[in-house]
Scaffold this active site. Sequence first.
Site, short mmCIF file in Angstrom:
data_model
loop_
_atom_site.label_atom_id
_atom_site.label_comp_id
_atom_site.label_asym_id
_atom_site.label_seq_id
_atom_site.Cartn_x
_atom_site.Cartn_y
_atom_site.Cartn_z
N GLY A 34 0.83 -1.21 0.00
CA GLY A 34 0.00 0.00 0.00
C GLY A 34 0.86 1.25 0.00
N ILE B 111 5.13 30.47 -5.58
CA ILE B 111 5.42 31.01 -6.92
C ILE B 111 4.18 31.72 -7.49
CG2 ILE B 111 5.90 30.32 -9.33
CD1 ILE B 111 7.86 28.20 -8.09
N GLU C 259 -1.75 5.18 5.87
CA GLU C 259 -0.93 3.98 5.58
C GLU C 259 0.42 4.05 6.30
OE1 GLU C 259 -1.35 1.97 1.96
OE2 GLU C 259 -3.32 2.84 1.54
N1 CAA Z 1 6.21 -5.51 7.31
C1 CAA Z 1 5.99 -6.76 7.78
N2 CAA Z 1 5.84 -7.02 9.09
C2 CAA Z 1 5.93 -5.99 9.94
C3 CAA Z 1 6.17 -4.68 9.52
C4 CAA Z 1 6.33 -4.45 8.14
N3 CAA Z 1 6.54 -3.23 7.63
N4 CAA Z 1 6.20 -3.87 10.61
C5 CAA Z 1 5.97 -4.66 11.68
N5 CAA Z 1 5.81 -5.94 11.27
C6 CAA Z 1 5.55 -7.13 12.07
C7 CAA Z 1 6.72 -7.48 12.98
O1 CAA Z 1 7.66 -8.26 12.29
C8 CAA Z 1 5.99 -8.27 14.06
O2 CAA Z 1 5.67 -9.55 13.57
P1 CAA Z 1 5.94 -10.91 14.43
O3 CAA Z 1 5.60 -10.62 15.84
O4 CAA Z 1 5.09 -11.94 13.78
O5 CAA Z 1 7.40 -11.17 14.26
C9 CAA Z 1 4.67 -7.54 14.18
O6 CAA Z 1 4.48 -6.85 12.96
C10 CAA Z 1 4.62 -6.54 15.33
O7 CAA Z 1 5.70 -5.65 15.14
P2 CAA Z 1 6.46 -5.01 16.38
O8 CAA Z 1 6.72 -6.06 17.40
O9 CAA Z 1 7.60 -4.27 15.82
O10 CAA Z 1 5.32 -4.06 16.97
P3 CAA Z 1 5.36 -2.53 17.36
O11 CAA Z 1 4.08 -2.23 18.03
O12 CAA Z 1 6.64 -2.18 18.08
O13 CAA Z 1 5.43 -1.78 15.92
C11 CAA Z 1 4.31 -0.84 14.00
C12 CAA Z 1 4.44 -2.01 14.99
C13 CAA Z 1 5.40 -0.95 12.96
C14 CAA Z 1 4.41 0.51 14.70
C15 CAA Z 1 2.90 -1.01 13.39
O14 CAA Z 1 1.92 -0.89 14.40
C16 CAA Z 1 2.58 -0.04 12.27
O15 CAA Z 1 3.00 -0.22 11.13
N6 CAA Z 1 1.77 1.01 12.58
C17 CAA Z 1 1.22 1.88 11.56
C18 CAA Z 1 -0.11 1.34 11.13
C19 CAA Z 1 -0.54 1.84 9.79
O16 CAA Z 1 0.22 1.91 8.83
N7 CAA Z 1 -1.82 2.14 9.69
C20 CAA Z 1 -2.40 2.53 8.46
C21 CAA Z 1 -3.88 2.29 8.53
S1 CAA Z 1 -4.57 1.73 7.04
C22 CAA Z 1 -4.80 3.08 6.06
O17 CAA Z 1 -4.35 4.16 6.33
C23 CAA Z 1 -5.49 2.76 4.81
C24 CAA Z 1 -6.30 3.83 4.23
O18 CAA Z 1 -7.49 3.88 4.45
C25 CAA Z 1 -5.70 4.76 3.25
#
Ligand code: CAA
Length: 379
Positions: free
Chosen positions: A242, A337, A363
Site C-alpha cells: 500500500g 510562486i 498507511e
Molecule cells: N512488514 C511486515 N511485518 C511488519 C512490519 C512491516 N513493515 N512492521 C511490523 N511488522 C511485524 C513485525 O515483524 C511483528 O511480527 P511478528 O511478531 O510476527 O514477528 C509484528 O508486525 C509486530 O511488530 P512489532 O513487534 O515491531 O510491533 P510494534 O508495536 O513495536 O510496531 C508498528 C508495529 C510498525 C508501529 C505497526 O503498528 C505499524 O505499522 N503502525 C502503523 C499502522 C498503519 O500503517 N496504519 C495505516 C492504517 S490503514 C490506512 O491508512 C489505509 C487507508 O485507508 C488509506
Amino acid sequence: MNFTFTEEQLMIKQTAKEFAESEIAPSTVERDIKGEFPYDIVKKLGELGFMGMMVSPEWGGAGLDTISYVLAMEEISKVDASVGVIMSVNNSLVCWGLEEYGTPEQKEKYLKPLAQGKMLGAFALSEPEAGSDATNQHTIAEKDGDYWILNGTKNWITNGTTADVYLVMAQTNRQLRHKGISAFIVEKDFPGFERGKKEDKLGIRSSDTCSLMFSNCRVPKENLLWEEGKGFNFAMNTLNGGRIGIAAQALGIAQASLEAAIKYSKERKAFGKPIAELQAIQFKLADMATKVEAARLLTLQAASLKDQQKDFAVQAAMAKLFASRVAMECADEAIQIHGGYGYVREYLVERYLRDAKITEIYEGTSEIQRIVIARNLIK
Ligand code: CAA
C-alpha cells in the site's frame, strides 16, 4: 537498475493520463468543493482494469506489474489525488491481500468482482485508540458456532461509506496481543455492521472516509482471512505494498505542483519579464524537479523489488516517507510562486497542498515509516 519502461508499461501510463485528463479533470474541482464521491469515474476505472491492476486474469484482474501500477497511480493522482486513493486502497490493500491470502472460494466471491471494479473494497485497521500503535486493537471477534461475532469501532476508513467489502482486523485472543489479531471479510449488509457519517476533510475531499461500527456483527466462519492469529501480519504485509501506492499518489501531486509552477512562472510577468527568468524562481523550480525525480526513483525502486519478489518493505517506507514530504514541499513552493493566486481555488495549487498532507499520515505516518527504516538499520 534498469528503468527503461516496456511498451506495455508506457501504454498503461498513456491510458491513465488520457483517462485522467478527459474523464476525471472536468469534475475534480466541483467534487473537491462538494466532497462528492466519483461513482461514475470509479466504474470506468473498473472497466479499464485499473481497480485490480496487479490481480491475475484468473481472478478478474489486469495481470500487470507494480511498475505499471505506479505509473498509472501517478497519472491519476496528478489530476485527482482523491481518485488516486480510492484506486490505491482497492488495488493494494484489498485485492492484493485477498489474492495473496484468500481461499479460492473467497477469491471467487470477493476478489473477482473487486478486481473488475464491480465491487469496491476498504481496509479497516485503525481504531480510536489504535492509529500508529496498530497492535492496540480493541475490536473483538468471538466464535459462536459457524460465525464470528465482531464488536468494536474502526476509524478513518477510506472508501468507508461506499465500499461493498471490508477487510477488518479484530482481536480473537487478547492475551496474545498482536499474535491474537485475525482478519475478516465483512460485507456491507452483514447484520450488526454500520457505517458512520462521512468525515469533512481538509483534502482528498472527493474520497470518502468514515468510522465503522460493529455491534454483534455476525461474520460467517469461512470469511476468516488467512489463519486465526495472522491478522496483524496480514495487515503489515499488505500495507507494505500500500505504501508504494501512496508514494505514487504523492508523486502525482508533486509532479502536478511542479508543472503548475512552471506554467505559471512562464506566463506571469514581474519586473518587466516572465518570473521564470528570475533566479529566485528558477532555483525553486530546479529544487522541485530534482526532488520529484528522486521521489520517482525511490518509488520505482520499491515497485521493482516487489515485482522481483524481493524484500521491499524498507524501500516502500523510504519511498512513502520521501515522496510525501516532496509532495508537501512542491505544493507549498507552487503556491509561493503563484503568490496570491496560489491561495485561491482557481489556480488548483491550493488543493495540491491540502491533498498532499494526508500522504504523510495514512498507511503509516512519516514517523512510522522512520521506525520501519531505522529498525532495519539497527537490527
Ligand atoms: N512488514 C511486515 N511485518 C511488519 C512490519 C512491516 N513493515 N512492521 C511490523 N511488522 C511485524 C513485525 O515483524 C511483528 O511480527 P511478528 O511478531 O510476527 O514477528 C509484528 O508486525 C509486530 O511488530 P512489532 O513487534 O515491531 O510491533 P510494534 O508495536 O513495536 O510496531 C508498528 C508495529 C510498525 C508501529 C505497526 O503498528 C505499524 O505499522 N503502525 C502503523 C499502522 C498503519 O500503517 N496504519 C495505516 C492504517 S490503514 C490506512 O491508512 C489505509 C487507508 O485507508 C488509506
